[in-house]
Design a protein around this motif. Structure first.
Motif, PDB file in Angstrom:
ATOM      1  N   GLN A 188       8.391  11.964  -4.672  1.00  0.00           N
ATOM      2  CA  GLN A 188       7.983  11.957  -6.081  1.00  0.00           C
ATOM      3  C   GLN A 188       6.558  11.430  -6.224  1.00  0.00           C
ATOM      4  O   GLN A 188       6.176  10.478  -5.552  1.00  0.00           O
ATOM      5  CB  GLN A 188       8.912  11.066  -6.914  1.00  0.00           C
ATOM      6  N   ASN A 189       5.804  12.074  -7.101  1.00  0.00           N
ATOM      7  CA  ASN A 189       4.454  11.594  -7.401  1.00  0.00           C
ATOM      8  C   ASN A 189       4.542  10.640  -8.588  1.00  0.00           C
ATOM      9  O   ASN A 189       4.394  11.033  -9.745  1.00  0.00           O
ATOM     10  CB  ASN A 189       3.525  12.767  -7.720  1.00  0.00           C
ATOM     11  N   ASP A 190       4.828   9.368  -8.296  1.00  0.00           N
ATOM     12  CA  ASP A 190       5.063   8.384  -9.343  1.00  0.00           C
ATOM     13  C   ASP A 190       4.436   7.045  -8.967  1.00  0.00           C
ATOM     14  O   ASP A 190       3.707   6.944  -7.979  1.00  0.00           O
ATOM     15  CB  ASP A 190       6.569   8.230  -9.608  1.00  0.00           C
ATOM     16  N   TRP A 191       4.703   6.020  -9.778  1.00  0.00           N
ATOM     17  CA  TRP A 191       4.115   4.708  -9.539  1.00  0.00           C
ATOM     18  C   TRP A 191       4.496   4.154  -8.166  1.00  0.00           C
ATOM     19  O   TRP A 191       3.675   3.536  -7.484  1.00  0.00           O
ATOM     20  CB  TRP A 191       4.529   3.745 -10.643  1.00  0.00           C
ATOM     21  N   GLN A 192       5.729   4.389  -7.752  1.00  0.00           N
ATOM     22  CA  GLN A 192       6.169   3.905  -6.443  1.00  0.00           C
ATOM     23  C   GLN A 192       5.375   4.551  -5.315  1.00  0.00           C
ATOM     24  O   GLN A 192       5.088   3.915  -4.302  1.00  0.00           O
ATOM     25  CB  GLN A 192       7.667   4.157  -6.250  1.00  0.00           C
ATOM     26  N   ALA A 193       5.009   5.804  -5.499  1.00  0.00           N
ATOM     27  CA  ALA A 193       4.178   6.482  -4.500  1.00  0.00           C
ATOM     28  C   ALA A 193       2.795   5.842  -4.429  1.00  0.00           C
ATOM     29  O   ALA A 193       2.237   5.646  -3.338  1.00  0.00           O
ATOM     30  CB  ALA A 193       4.056   7.966  -4.836  1.00  0.00           C
ATOM     31  N   ALA A 194       2.249   5.506  -5.589  1.00  0.00           N
ATOM     32  CA  ALA A 194       0.937   4.839  -5.625  1.00  0.00           C
ATOM     33  C   ALA A 194       0.999   3.488  -4.925  1.00  0.00           C
ATOM     34  O   ALA A 194       0.086   3.109  -4.179  1.00  0.00           O
ATOM     35  CB  ALA A 194       0.467   4.680  -7.071  1.00  0.00           C
ATOM     36  N   LEU A 195       2.108   2.755  -5.151  1.00  0.00           N
ATOM     37  CA  LEU A 195       2.294   1.465  -4.475  1.00  0.00           C
ATOM     38  C   LEU A 195       2.454   1.637  -2.975  1.00  0.00           C
ATOM     39  O   LEU A 195       1.914   0.860  -2.184  1.00  0.00           O
ATOM     40  CB  LEU A 195       3.519   0.746  -5.051  1.00  0.00           C
ATOM     41  N   GLU A 196       3.195   2.671  -2.582  1.00  0.00           N
ATOM     42  CA  GLU A 196       3.417   2.910  -1.148  1.00  0.00           C
ATOM     43  C   GLU A 196       2.103   3.203  -0.434  1.00  0.00           C
ATOM     44  O   GLU A 196       1.802   2.610   0.608  1.00  0.00           O
ATOM     45  CB  GLU A 196       4.376   4.088  -0.943  1.00  0.00           C
ATOM     46  N   LEU A 197       1.323   4.115  -0.991  1.00  0.00           N
ATOM     47  CA  LEU A 197       0.051   4.468  -0.361  1.00  0.00           C
ATOM     48  C   LEU A 197      -0.873   3.255  -0.302  1.00  0.00           C
ATOM     49  O   LEU A 197      -1.474   2.968   0.740  1.00  0.00           O
ATOM     50  CB  LEU A 197      -0.631   5.602  -1.125  1.00  0.00           C
ATOM     51  N   THR A 198      -0.978   2.525  -1.410  1.00  0.00           N
ATOM     52  CA  THR A 198      -1.866   1.358  -1.437  1.00  0.00           C
ATOM     53  C   THR A 198      -1.409   0.303  -0.446  1.00  0.00           C
ATOM     54  O   THR A 198      -2.233  -0.368   0.192  1.00  0.00           O
ATOM     55  CB  THR A 198      -1.945   0.773  -2.857  1.00  0.00           C
ATOM     56  N   GLY A 199      -0.094   0.168  -0.276  1.00  0.00           N
ATOM     57  CA  GLY A 199       0.432  -0.768   0.715  1.00  0.00           C
ATOM     58  C   GLY A 199      -0.008  -0.411   2.123  1.00  0.00           C
ATOM     59  O   GLY A 199      -0.345  -1.301   2.923  1.00  0.00           O
ATOM     60  N   GLU A 200      -0.036   0.880   2.423  1.00  0.00           N
ATOM     61  CA  GLU A 200      -0.514   1.324   3.739  1.00  0.00           C
ATOM     62  C   GLU A 200      -2.020   1.088   3.876  1.00  0.00           C
ATOM     63  O   GLU A 200      -2.502   0.673   4.925  1.00  0.00           O
ATOM     64  CB  GLU A 200      -0.182   2.809   3.942  1.00  0.00           C
ATOM     65  N   LEU A 201      -2.753   1.341   2.808  1.00  0.00           N
ATOM     66  CA  LEU A 201      -4.207   1.126   2.842  1.00  0.00           C
ATOM     67  C   LEU A 201      -4.538  -0.353   2.957  1.00  0.00           C
ATOM     68  O   LEU A 201      -5.559  -0.721   3.549  1.00  0.00           O
ATOM     69  CB  LEU A 201      -4.854   1.723   1.584  1.00  0.00           C
ATOM     70  N   ARG A 202      -3.667  -1.203   2.422  1.00  0.00           N
ATOM     71  CA  ARG A 202      -3.876  -2.643   2.515  1.00  0.00           C
ATOM     72  C   ARG A 202      -3.801  -3.113   3.973  1.00  0.00           C
ATOM     73  O   ARG A 202      -4.400  -4.132   4.331  1.00  0.00           O
ATOM     74  CB  ARG A 202      -2.841  -3.371   1.649  1.00  0.00           C
ATOM     75  N   LYS A 203      -3.091  -2.378   4.801  1.00  0.00           N
ATOM     76  CA  LYS A 203      -3.029  -2.707   6.230  1.00  0.00           C
ATOM     77  C   LYS A 203      -4.374  -2.455   6.906  1.00  0.00           C
ATOM     78  O   LYS A 203      -4.693  -3.079   7.914  1.00  0.00           O
ATOM     79  CB  LYS A 203      -1.946  -1.878   6.919  1.00  0.00           C
TER      80      LYS A 203
END
Length: 256
Positions: free
Chosen positions: A219-234
């Motif tokens: 799904q293209n939703d807020w959780q997806a935005a959080l997931e991607l940003t979490g990976e970028l935070r690494k």
């Protein structure tokens, strides 16, 4: 995370996070101004208009600002009824005069009591918040707190509470918050940390992120935005959203 991927993405950030990026991107609009409030208002309209063709977004933003005599802060605070009449024919996709007039009224009310638009976003953020989520939720509520809100206008401002990716607001926050002296993001706000920003999700960023294994959610939703940003935070704990340049550039410019 794979070192070769980190090196690859860092090289793309360096390539696209340059002044040469500005000319064909909606971030060009706030760069036209020097006063903080003009930057905030012009940038907000440009971000809200940011869906579809980038050239059209820039042209429509310039059209609206011209109707405001290229002085958006002055216009919002001190307009007359005659001034407002000039806005009645404005339209950009589903954004029309009704929406513009409400936005102008919001800015008038806000700036009568605040020196910056930053407080509208930061007041909902708690000290321990890892992301800007609470700030975005509170901004939505605050933005629509005036009397007689047109129902149609609500669709133009998104909120994590509605599970939206909040792509346009996250892009706007990137412009206002990030200050890396590279010349693209304006970095005029200080109370929100770059580490709290969320990566703007558009179709190009989503496609590239999935191809690189940085996003798995369907799904293209807020959780997806959080997931991607979490990976970028690494990749960069203090400034994860700088990788928006890499993902966007790969998707839009390189058709990766």
């Amino acid at each position: 995370m794979n070192n070769s991927l980190i090196k690859f993405l860092n090289s793309k950030v360096d390539l696209y996070n340059q002044p040469s990026f500005i000319g064909q991107d909606p971030v060009l609009i706030p760069h036209r101004f020097s006063a903080k409030q003009d930057i905030e208002i012009a940038g907000f309209f440009a971000a809200i208009f940011a869906w579809g063709n980038r050239t059209t977004i820039i042209n429509k933003s310039n059209e609206l600002l011209q109707l405001m005599d290229n002085a958006p802060y002055e216009f919002c605070l001190h307009h007359t009824s005659t001034d407002l009449k000039k806005l009645e024919k404005f339209k950009h996709r589903t954004f029309n005069a009704t929406d513009v007039l409400y936005f102008v009224e919001f800015f008038k009310q806000h700036y009568n009591h605040n020196n910056s638009l930053e407080s509208a976003f930061s007041k909902g953020v708690k000290k321990k918040d890892i992301t800007i989520e609470n700030g975005l939720v509170e901004f939505y509520n605050y933005f629509f707190s005036l009397d007689d809100v047109p129902d149609r206008t609500r669709k133009h401002i998104s909120s994590p509470a509605k599970k939206s990716t909040c792509k346009r607001l996250n892009m706007y926050l990137r412009w206002m918050v990030r200050n890396d002296n590279k010349g693209v993001d304006l970095g005029i706000w200080n109370n929100i940390k770059p580490a709290q920003l969320i990566c703007p999700l558009d179709v190009h960023v989503i496609r590239v992120a999935k191809k690189l294994g940085l996003l798995t959610r369907k799904q293209n939703d807020w959780q997806a935005a959080l997931e991607l940003t979490g990976e970028l935070r690494k990749l960069d704990r203090t400034d994860p959203v700088k990788y928006d340049f890499a993902l966007f550039g790969l998707g839009v410019i390189e058709h990766y």
